[in-house]
Write an enzyme that holds these catalytic residues in place. Structure first.
Site, PDB file in Angstrom:
ATOM      1  N   LYS A 210      -1.115   1.706   3.012  1.00 52.21           N
ATOM      2  CA  LYS A 210      -0.654   2.973   3.581  1.00 52.21           C
ATOM      3  C   LYS A 210      -1.845   3.808   4.049  1.00 52.21           C
ATOM      4  CE  LYS A 210       2.093   6.936   2.050  1.00 52.21           C
ATOM      5  NZ  LYS A 210       3.002   7.434   1.009  1.00 52.21           N
ATOM      6  N   GLU A 216      -9.676  -1.996  -3.289  1.00 48.99           N
ATOM      7  CA  GLU A 216      -9.348  -3.415  -3.478  1.00 48.99           C
ATOM      8  C   GLU A 216      -8.935  -4.049  -2.157  1.00 48.99           C
ATOM      9  OE1 GLU A 216      -8.244  -0.902  -5.248  1.00 48.99           O
ATOM     10  OE2 GLU A 216      -8.116  -1.391  -7.389  1.00 48.99           O
ATOM     11  N   GLY A 271       4.446   4.534  -1.882  1.00 47.38           N
ATOM     12  CA  GLY A 271       4.016   3.135  -1.977  1.00 47.38           C
ATOM     13  C   GLY A 271       5.014   2.256  -2.718  1.00 47.38           C
ATOM     14  N   ARG A 272       5.428   2.706  -3.902  1.00 50.17           N
ATOM     15  CA  ARG A 272       6.325   1.853  -4.704  1.00 50.17           C
ATOM     16  C   ARG A 272       7.764   1.866  -4.181  1.00 50.17           C
ATOM     17  NH1 ARG A 272       4.210   6.081  -7.111  1.00 50.17           N
ATOM     18  NH2 ARG A 272       5.470   7.751  -7.999  1.00 50.17           N
ATOM     19  N   GLU A 357       5.265   4.253 -12.881  1.00 50.15           N
ATOM     20  CA  GLU A 357       4.446   5.123 -12.036  1.00 50.15           C
ATOM     21  C   GLU A 357       5.282   6.337 -11.611  1.00 50.15           C
ATOM     22  OE1 GLU A 357       0.704   3.989  -9.353  1.00 50.15           O
ATOM     23  OE2 GLU A 357       2.586   3.500  -8.384  1.00 50.15           O
ATOM     24  N   HIS A 388      12.673 -17.726 -26.144  1.00 46.81           N
ATOM     25  CA  HIS A 388      11.809 -18.563 -26.979  1.00 46.81           C
ATOM     26  C   HIS A 388      10.479 -17.886 -27.246  1.00 46.81           C
ATOM     27  CE1 HIS A 388      14.513 -22.063 -26.678  1.00 46.81           C
ATOM     28  NE2 HIS A 388      14.889 -21.403 -25.591  1.00 46.81           N
ATOM     29  N   LYS A 508     -10.199   5.706 -10.823  1.00 45.85           N
ATOM     30  CA  LYS A 508     -10.786   5.343  -9.526  1.00 45.85           C
ATOM     31  C   LYS A 508     -12.098   6.103  -9.326  1.00 45.85           C
ATOM     32  CE  LYS A 508      -6.651   4.900  -6.665  1.00 45.85           C
ATOM     33  NZ  LYS A 508      -5.972   5.522  -5.528  1.00 45.85           N
TER      34      LYS A 508
HETATM   35  C1  G6Q Z   1       2.535   3.558  -5.240  1.00 43.60           C
HETATM   36  C2  G6Q Z   1       1.156   3.964  -5.299  1.00 43.60           C
HETATM   37  C3  G6Q Z   1       0.147   2.837  -5.257  1.00 43.60           C
HETATM   38  C4  G6Q Z   1      -0.221   2.382  -3.859  1.00 43.60           C
HETATM   39  C5  G6Q Z   1      -1.477   1.527  -3.943  1.00 43.60           C
HETATM   40  C6  G6Q Z   1      -1.905   1.001  -2.602  1.00 43.60           C
HETATM   41  O1  G6Q Z   1       3.487   4.295  -5.223  1.00 43.60           O
HETATM   42  O2  G6Q Z   1       0.936   4.917  -4.333  1.00 43.60           O
HETATM   43  O3  G6Q Z   1       0.544   1.721  -6.003  1.00 43.60           O
HETATM   44  O4  G6Q Z   1       0.827   1.687  -3.274  1.00 43.60           O
HETATM   45  O5  G6Q Z   1      -2.520   2.261  -4.522  1.00 43.60           O
HETATM   46  O6  G6Q Z   1      -2.157   2.051  -1.730  1.00 43.60           O
HETATM   47  P1  G6Q Z   1      -2.355   1.789  -0.198  1.00 43.60           P
HETATM   48  O7  G6Q Z   1      -1.097   1.231   0.359  1.00 43.60           O
HETATM   49  O8  G6Q Z   1      -2.720   3.106   0.410  1.00 43.60           O
HETATM   50  O9  G6Q Z   1      -3.475   0.786  -0.071  1.00 43.60           O
END
Ligand code: G6Q
Length: 544
Positions: A210, A216, A271-272, A357, A388, A508
């Site tokens: 996003k 990462e 994001g989620r 989250e 199990h 972070k």
């Molecule tokens: C979700 C969070 C988080 C996000 C990641 C990746 O709700 O915001 O999990 O999706 O940190 O972020 P980017 O899509 O900006 O790389």
């Protein structure tokens, strides 16, 4: 931010629930079922093709009545309407929360800041459909003219967990001659293992971020570019082997991806909550535009159910309320999600982010601290594997762990008796948890008296059974939306912002400070605590 929010623990319904809890806390499911032979028929709801049996919960009609009263006193209806109308209910980030718009059919409208967002959603969906058709058919060629055979999504968190889960869940519908991989971890092993047997000339990377600044993802994206150019040599290859999914056109362009190959989404998609946005591009390539459309339609059906159904027949509301009942009155700290469907093996991991989250918060919308527990810990594994391993603790341990069993009437791989055996196990687990085994029953089985305490099951361990016909793309869309709205219901009642995630920031920032301290030849003076300093020194000594 000053917001008028209800003082939850002061509400009449909350106080009545506390009094009611102290009266019924010991009431056993054996008695509840014995007293009401219709319970397993009455305490069920079916909507949008999902059958929810909530009869094996430690509730009475009065519990439900009070929980429903809580929705009224806490203003749940107004919060739902505010979300669907595009109000900025993500107050700490001043954003609307409109994942529901991602699955709104053409022709309807949802306005944010004076602009109807539904046409924008469909423009991107059409662009995704066109691109995915070209990749699936081999029309989209790599730099050397070979068709693309491998698709790798690079993303993390919300830009990874949804795509991975959906790919695994819908593998049966995927184009089998394409290989899909997902790279998320900054650990180089993730990249190395995902690419070791692939030909760069046949590999397409989808950089899903996003913000397009996530450490990462950007580290993996640069490694992917180096890996591609090592084989394909020419910088022009990037245009054929990289596309982006992002809200940040500037950074996408700076990375070297043609913004014509960027699939857009918007700041009102968290994001989620983004798997139905362009973040689902890998899913769309895997299952094709029609199946992707069905996934969205399924989610939309659940959205409409959540928006319009009376709360006493509203699946996400009921599930959310049951969660509150155990979390806030019984003191249950966790909830197990147990899909009896191998294709849903990543569903618990996906739900962990969605739920924890979203509702792992201690500060309310008005900036003050909550006086009650918020989001429980979600965890789980597919059945029957979990049986199990950890089910022992659920059956006979000292903790109360409500369970969500998820099953399908039809298998996608019917092999002999497998499916009947799978489903028999799911139903048996819910039955065993609820009713247990008494000492009398154990003795009647000729179990020696000294062993009886070990062989008894107290029962009264609550669970929901969520039953669907078949794991289709539409069914997956409904399930995801069901949990999204159940999380919403709880967050609204707890008066927290379910749509921010400030809790991920501190780690972070501290990592950014430590990174140069770990770099070779660094002579930084370490200014951390004695533990962190010693660990850094030890790492630096050993990695020299
Ligand atoms: C979700 C969070 C988080 C996000 C990641 C990746 O709700 O915001 O999990 O999706 O940190 O972020 P980017 O899509 O900006 O790389």
């Amino acid at each position: 931010m000053t917001t008028n929010i209800p003082q939850l623990t002061q509400l009449a319904a909350w106080q009545a629930l506390e009094a009611h809890y102290s009266k019924i806390r010991e009431l056993h499911l054996r008695k509840l079922f014995a007293d009401d032979p219709q319970r397993g028929i009455r305490m069920t709801v079916e909507a949008a093709g999902i059958y929810l049996d909530y009869s094996k919960h430690r509730i009475t009609d009065e519990t439900l009545r009070l929980l429903l009263q809580l929705t009224e006193e806490s203003g749940l209806r107004a919060r739902i309407d505010a979300m669907f109308q595009g109000e900025k209910i993500n107050v700490t980030e001043k954003r609307a929360v409109l994942h529901v718009a991602l699955r709104t059919p053409k022709g309807q409208s949802i306005v944010v800041d004076g602009e109807d967002v539904v046409p924008q959603v469909h423009t991107v969906l059409d662009k995704m459909a066109d691109f995915s058709t070209r990749v699936r058919s081999g029309v989209w060629k790599g730099h050397t003219g070979k068709p693309i055979r491998n698709i790798i999504n690079i993303g993390i968190g919300g830009s990874d967990l949804g795509p991975v889960m959906a790919y695994e869940a819908l593998r049966q519908y995927s184009q089998r001659d394409l290989t899909f991989r997902f790279i998320s971890n900054i650990d180089g092993t993730d990249f190395a293992e995902a690419t070791r047997d692939l030909d760069a000339a046949e590999t397409l990377f989808i950089i899903s971020s996003k913000t397009f600044t996530t450490l990462e993802t950007m580290t993996n994206a640069h490694t992917a570019r180096d890996w591609t150019l090592k084989t394909l040599k020419e910088a022009a290859a990037v245009a054929r082997h990289f596309v982006a999914v992002s809200t940040n056109a500037g950074e996408v362009g700076r990375f070297g991806i043609d913004t014509a190959n960027m699939f857009e989404f918007w700041d009102w998609v968290g994001g989620r909550y983004s798997m139905n946005s362009a973040i689902g591009l890998s899913t769309r390539i895997a299952i094709g535009p029609d199946n992707f459309r069905a996934l969205l339609d399924g989610a939309h059906q659940m959205d409409e159910h959540f928006r319009t159904a009376p709360f006493e027949r509203n699946l996400p509301v009921l599930m959310g309320l049951l969660g509150i009942w155990y979390n806030n009155f019984f003191g249950a700290e966790t909830l197990a999600v147990l899909p009896y469907e191998q294709y849903l093996k990543r569903f618990p991991a996906y739900l962990q982010q969605l739920t924890m989250e979203s509702n792992g918060k201690r500060i309310m919308l008005d900036g003050t601290e909550v006086k009650y527990q918020t989001g429980p810990i979600y965890w789980g594994e597919p059945g029957t594997n979990g049986q199990h391993s950890f089910y022992q603790l659920i059956h006979q341990g000292t903790k109360l762990i409500p369970c969500d069993f998820i099953g399908f009437v039809q298998s996608l791989n019917s092999l002999g008796r497998h499916h009947d055996l799978l489903m028999a196990n799911m139903l048996a687990q819910a039955e065993a948890l609820a009713f247990g085994k008494t000492p009398q029953e154990a003795l009647a089985e000729s179990i020696p008296a000294w062993l009886v305490p070990h062989r008894c099951f107290e029962g009264n361990r609550p669970s929901s059974v969520i039953l669907l016909e078949r794991l289709t793309p539409a069914a997956l869309g409904k399930l995801v939306a069901l949990y999204e709205h159940s999380v919403f219901t709880q967050g609204a009642i707890w008066s927290i912002d379910s749509f921010d995630q400030w809790g991920v920031e501190l780690g972070k920032a501290l990592a950014a400070r430590i990174i140069p301290e770990l770099e070779k030849g660094s002579n930084c003076q370490l200014m951390h605590d004695s533990s962190t300093n010693t660990l850094i020194e030890r790492y630096n000594r050993s990695s020299e």
